[in-house]
Design an enzyme around this catalytic site. Structure first.
Site, PDB file in Angstrom:
ATOM      1  N   SER A  27     -11.430 -19.984  22.772  1.00 32.17           N
ATOM      2  CA  SER A  27     -11.411 -20.098  21.311  1.00 32.17           C
ATOM      3  C   SER A  27     -12.319 -21.210  20.782  1.00 32.17           C
ATOM      4  CB  SER A  27      -9.984 -20.359  20.815  1.00 32.17           C
ATOM      5  OG  SER A  27      -9.180 -19.239  21.061  1.00 32.17           O
TER       6      SER A  27
ATOM      7  N   PHE B  84       3.162 -29.027   8.758  1.00 34.02           N
ATOM      8  CA  PHE B  84       4.531 -28.513   8.719  1.00 34.02           C
ATOM      9  C   PHE B  84       5.254 -28.575  10.052  1.00 34.02           C
ATOM     10  CE2 PHE B  84       1.994 -26.448   5.379  1.00 34.02           C
ATOM     11  CZ  PHE B  84       2.692 -26.901   4.271  1.00 34.02           C
ATOM     12  N   GLU B  85       4.555 -28.945  11.103  1.00 39.50           N
ATOM     13  CA  GLU B  85       5.188 -29.088  12.419  1.00 39.50           C
ATOM     14  C   GLU B  85       4.472 -30.210  13.174  1.00 39.50           C
ATOM     15  OE1 GLU B  85       7.743 -27.521  14.284  1.00 39.50           O
ATOM     16  OE2 GLU B  85       8.360 -26.646  12.380  1.00 39.50           O
TER      17      GLU B  85
ATOM     18  N   HIS C  58      -7.450 -14.085  28.178  1.00 35.15           N
ATOM     19  CA  HIS C  58      -8.261 -13.415  27.158  1.00 35.15           C
ATOM     20  C   HIS C  58      -8.922 -12.180  27.760  1.00 35.15           C
ATOM     21  CE1 HIS C  58      -8.807 -17.533  24.984  1.00 35.15           C
ATOM     22  NE2 HIS C  58      -7.565 -17.101  24.958  1.00 35.15           N
TER      23      HIS C  58
END
Ligand SMILES: [Zn+2]
EC number: 3.1.3.1
Length: 474
Positions: free
Chosen positions: A55, A235-236, A404
């Site tokens: 990625s 948020f985490e 992948h």
């Protein structure tokens, strides 16, 4: 730009069927939001040094316009992974930076850590994608002056209007207790340099602008986006929760984050660039948990639909793609409307194997953690709860983490210049198309001639019309 991490074509098809079945349809005939885009291309995803990519190298390709080595972000192929001293001079800039330099607003929204591989190529230059904070860096890289990715997020492009996702712990000094998980040691701050990057983020914002740091869904939904200039939402401590496991008080969905982001960014009359990543499709697949992966993909499609209602194809190019595929398949001559996940009989192929006489699920992986041998034979799936959210589909080869896939991924496009995404392209072609359409970046000369005559491209058209009588004469 919508990026489904690991969203290969088999994932798109299975997510489409799942979306339909969530609406009580057979599923195959359902249209995803991305299915409605008029232009489709294939993207060749390989990294400069890898046939099956990761990625980080791919993010550098579709955000910065150059292919790169696996594991590296925002640097050319001259940079070797983990080699800090090969970074300097090999940095490449992204479409986020090109948009910022042109006066547009910019944003990053992801379900992973905001300093994870995909978003980081938008703002960072790092020889290693794993350098989330200085805590994760080797001593020699620190002594050679390389900076961690969280630090670069706050310092490289100081006026990113919207940053939302996970990754809180990388912003705080080592062992600082997390605001949400006070008892969890793994959620504590990681930074060895003792910096509080939230304070640094605030200090870089002009005093007369409205800047908000938030950490839960309630705060997000209480904001008035039309008065917010800068938003940082974490948020985490690490990645956000899977959509299926999401806490509706503390965690916004991807489509909720995308909606707020577009409201904030679209106030800029010069326009905006926004990266929205469905980042955990990839994680579901790596864990062999197809149900998690596919629900992540359905949620990203919901975000695409949300964005479609807030933008116009007259002035907004929208591109949906993946960085790479996975070794995820579904098959087995399943009948029309075969439920992907709901037992008792659905989810299975309609016959047993003619070789080991056992049933098998339609969804399978080429490799991964779902490999199961019981008593010397393949596990009988009808004895287990294969519709469970965390069921790991069977794989042919045992691996702790499924891998992948190396085949091409789809690119869906709508809006100005979307027709340029049609055919088989190298992945690093994508940001050049987006930049061309937006008249930003290095190759924008075509816009200067068009703007002289006041509208997008009448110059060449008028020229052709002028030639027309001549053509008739001869
Ligand atoms: Zn992955």
């Amino acid at each position: 730009m919508f990026l489904g991490d690991g969203m290969g074509v088999s994932t798109v098809t299975a997510a489409r069927i799942l979306k339909g079945q969530l609406h009580h349809s057979p599923g195959e005939e359902t249209r995803l939001e991305m299915d409605k885009f008029p232009y489709v291309a294939l993207s060749k995803t390989y990294n400069t040094n890898a046939q099956v990519p990761d990625s980080a190298g791919t993010a550098t390709a579709y955000l910065c316009g150059v292919k790169a080595n696996e594991g590296t972000v925002g640097v050319s192929a001259a940079t070797q992974r983990t080699e800090c001293n090969t970074t300097q001079g090999n940095e490449v800039t992204s479409i986020l930076r090109w948009a910022k330099d042109a006066g547009k607003s910019v944003g990053i929204v992801t379900t992973t850590r905001v300093n994870h591989a995909t978003p980081s190529a938008a703002y960072a230059h790092s020889a290693d994608r794993d350098w989330y904070s200085d805590n994760e860096m080797p001593p020699e890289a620190l002594s050679q002056g390389c900076k961690d990715i969280a630090y670069q997020l706050m310092h490289n492009v100081r006026d990113i209007e919207v940053i939302m996702g996970g990754g809180r712990k990388y912003m705080f000094p080592k062992n600082r207790t997390d605001v949400e998980y006070e008892m969890d040691e793994k959620a504590r701050g990681t930074r060895l340099d003792g910096l509080n990057l939230i304070d640094i983020w605030k200090s870089f914002k002009p005093k007369h602008k409205h800047s908000h740091y938030i950490w839960n869904r309630t705060e997000l939904l209480a904001l008035d986006p039309y008065t917010v200039d800068y938003l940082l939402g974490l948020f985490e401590p690490g990645d956000m929760q899977y959509e299926l496991n999401r806490n509706n008080v503390t965690d916004p969905s991807l489509s909720e984050m995308a909606e707020v982001a577009i409201k904030i960014l679209s106030k800029n009359p010069k326009g905006f660039f926004l990266l929205v990543e469905g980042g955990r499709i990839d994680h579901g697949h790596h864990e062999g948990k197809a149900k998690q992966a596919l629900h992540e993909a359905v949620e990203m499609d919901r975000a695409i639909g949300q964005a479609g209602t807030m933008t116009s194809v007259e002035d907004t190019l929208t591109v949906v793609t993946a960085d790479h595929s996975h070794v995820f398949t579904f098959g087995g001559y399943t009948p029309r409307g075969n439920s992907i996940f709901v037992p008792p009989c659905a989810g299975l192929a309609p016959m047993v194997s003619d070789t080991d006489k056992k049933p098998f699920t339609a969804i399978l992986y080429g490799n991964g953690p779902g490999y199961k041998v019981v008593g010397g034979e393949r596990e009988n799936v009808s004895m287990v709860d294969y519709a469970h959210n965390n069921y790991q589909a069977q794989s042919a080869v045992p691996l702790r983490h499924e891998t992948h896939g190396g085949e091409d991924v789809a690119v869906f496009a709508k809006g100005p210049m979307a027709h340029l995404l049609h055919g088989v392209h190298e992945q690093n072609y994508i940001p050049h198309v987006m930049a061309y359409a937006a008249c930003i970046g290095a190759n924008r000369d075509h816009c200067a001639s068009a703007s002289l005559s006041g509208s997008p491209s009448p110059g060449p058209l008028l020229f052709l019309l002028a030639l027309l009588p001549l053509a008739i004469l001869f």
